[in-house]
Design a protein around this motif. Sequence first.
Motif, PDB file in Angstrom:
ATOM      1  N   ALA A  46       0.758  -1.855  -0.246  1.00 45.90           N
ATOM      2  CA  ALA A  46      -0.039   0.852   0.384  1.00 45.90           C
ATOM      3  C   ALA A  46       1.142   1.302   0.116  1.00 45.90           C
ATOM      4  CB  ALA A  46      -0.960  -0.127   0.908  1.00 45.90           C
ATOM      5  N   LEU A  47       1.818   1.419   0.592  1.00 50.44           N
ATOM      6  CA  LEU A  47       2.534   2.235   1.219  1.00 50.44           C
ATOM      7  C   LEU A  47       3.074   2.936  -0.773  1.00 50.44           C
ATOM      8  CD1 LEU A  47       4.366   1.445   4.278  1.00 50.44           C
ATOM      9  CD2 LEU A  47       2.870   3.788   3.827  1.00 50.44           C
ATOM     10  N   ARG A  48       3.887   1.828  -1.375  1.00 52.65           N
ATOM     11  CA  ARG A  48       4.637   2.204  -2.375  1.00 52.65           C
ATOM     12  C   ARG A  48       3.408   2.412  -3.936  1.00 52.65           C
ATOM     13  NH1 ARG A  48       6.766  -3.331  -1.410  1.00 52.65           N
ATOM     14  NH2 ARG A  48       5.502  -4.191  -2.275  1.00 52.65           N
ATOM     15  N   HIS A  49       2.417   2.015  -3.555  1.00 55.26           N
ATOM     16  CA  HIS A  49       1.344   2.499  -4.401  1.00 55.26           C
ATOM     17  C   HIS A  49       0.721   3.869  -4.348  1.00 55.26           C
ATOM     18  CE1 HIS A  49       1.026  -1.008  -6.123  1.00 55.26           C
ATOM     19  NE2 HIS A  49       0.231  -2.243  -5.893  1.00 55.26           N
ATOM     20  N   VAL A  50       0.777   3.764  -3.118  1.00 58.75           N
ATOM     21  CA  VAL A  50       0.625   5.782  -2.658  1.00 58.75           C
ATOM     22  C   VAL A  50       1.998   6.361  -3.439  1.00 58.75           C
ATOM     23  CG1 VAL A  50      -0.221   7.380  -1.231  1.00 58.75           C
ATOM     24  CG2 VAL A  50      -1.702   4.861  -0.840  1.00 58.75           C
ATOM     25  N   ARG A  51       2.620   6.043  -2.640  1.00 60.97           N
ATOM     26  CA  ARG A  51       3.973   6.574  -3.841  1.00 60.97           C
ATOM     27  C   ARG A  51       4.070   7.170  -4.512  1.00 60.97           C
ATOM     28  NH1 ARG A  51       7.146   4.067   1.997  1.00 60.97           N
ATOM     29  NH2 ARG A  51       6.735   5.723   3.499  1.00 60.97           N
ATOM     30  N   ALA A  52       4.170   6.466  -5.735  1.00 62.99           N
ATOM     31  CA  ALA A  52       4.028   5.948  -6.660  1.00 62.99           C
ATOM     32  C   ALA A  52       3.478   6.663  -7.341  1.00 62.99           C
ATOM     33  CB  ALA A  52       4.460   4.253  -7.280  1.00 62.99           C
ATOM     34  N   ALA A  53       1.948   7.176  -6.929  1.00 59.81           N
ATOM     35  CA  ALA A  53       1.069   7.828  -7.764  1.00 59.81           C
ATOM     36  C   ALA A  53       1.235   9.239  -7.309  1.00 59.81           C
ATOM     37  CB  ALA A  53       0.215   7.502  -7.083  1.00 59.81           C
ATOM     38  N   PRO A  54       1.779   9.897  -8.002  1.00 64.60           N
ATOM     39  CA  PRO A  54       1.530  11.463  -7.746  1.00 64.60           C
ATOM     40  C   PRO A  54       0.297  12.301  -7.489  1.00 64.60           C
ATOM     41  CG  PRO A  54       2.754  11.322  -9.683  1.00 64.60           C
ATOM     42  CD  PRO A  54       2.026   9.698 -10.180  1.00 64.60           C
TER      43      PRO A  54
END
Length: 176
Positions: free
Chosen positions: A92-100
Amino acid sequence: MSAAWVDRRTAAEERILDAAGELFAAAGAAGVDGVAMGEIATAAGCSRATLYRYFPDRPALQRAFVQREAVRVGALVAADGAATVTDAVLSALRHVRAAPTLAAWFRAGDAGRAAGLAHDSEVIAALGLTVVADRDAAQWLVRVIVSLLTVPGGDEDAERRLVERFVVPVIALGSP
């Protein structure tokens, strides 16, 4: 109400939310609240009246955007096939951080806004309940994710250690 009308409404809402997301990401230091409703309407190719027909105010539009994105992130976490709570949280952290368009919600100074997201029932259902079945545990897990997004743990290894040491045992205690 005809199915065609519902499809048009959904497409219009999606177009507005897409435009809002792009503007939120581009807002920079001004943050999410620095984007005017008129700017969103223009970017979405609709009038302000149309925008307000779907979203009566800025908080409603922001809530709808976050709910839609939480569903998307929850689906991505599920698709990752995370076998553990730790893997799911880190995913979840990776996906949120990857989406500007999502990272804009967790800039320095936005902790209050981010904390409000952890209370939203749609966000909890879309994200927390993809990891654990217990609603209280899901709400707490969303708070942990929001916390790590707002105040990162350094790097993924550090966050993994924090989740494994402090989150996983609590989730395990709450399991039936």
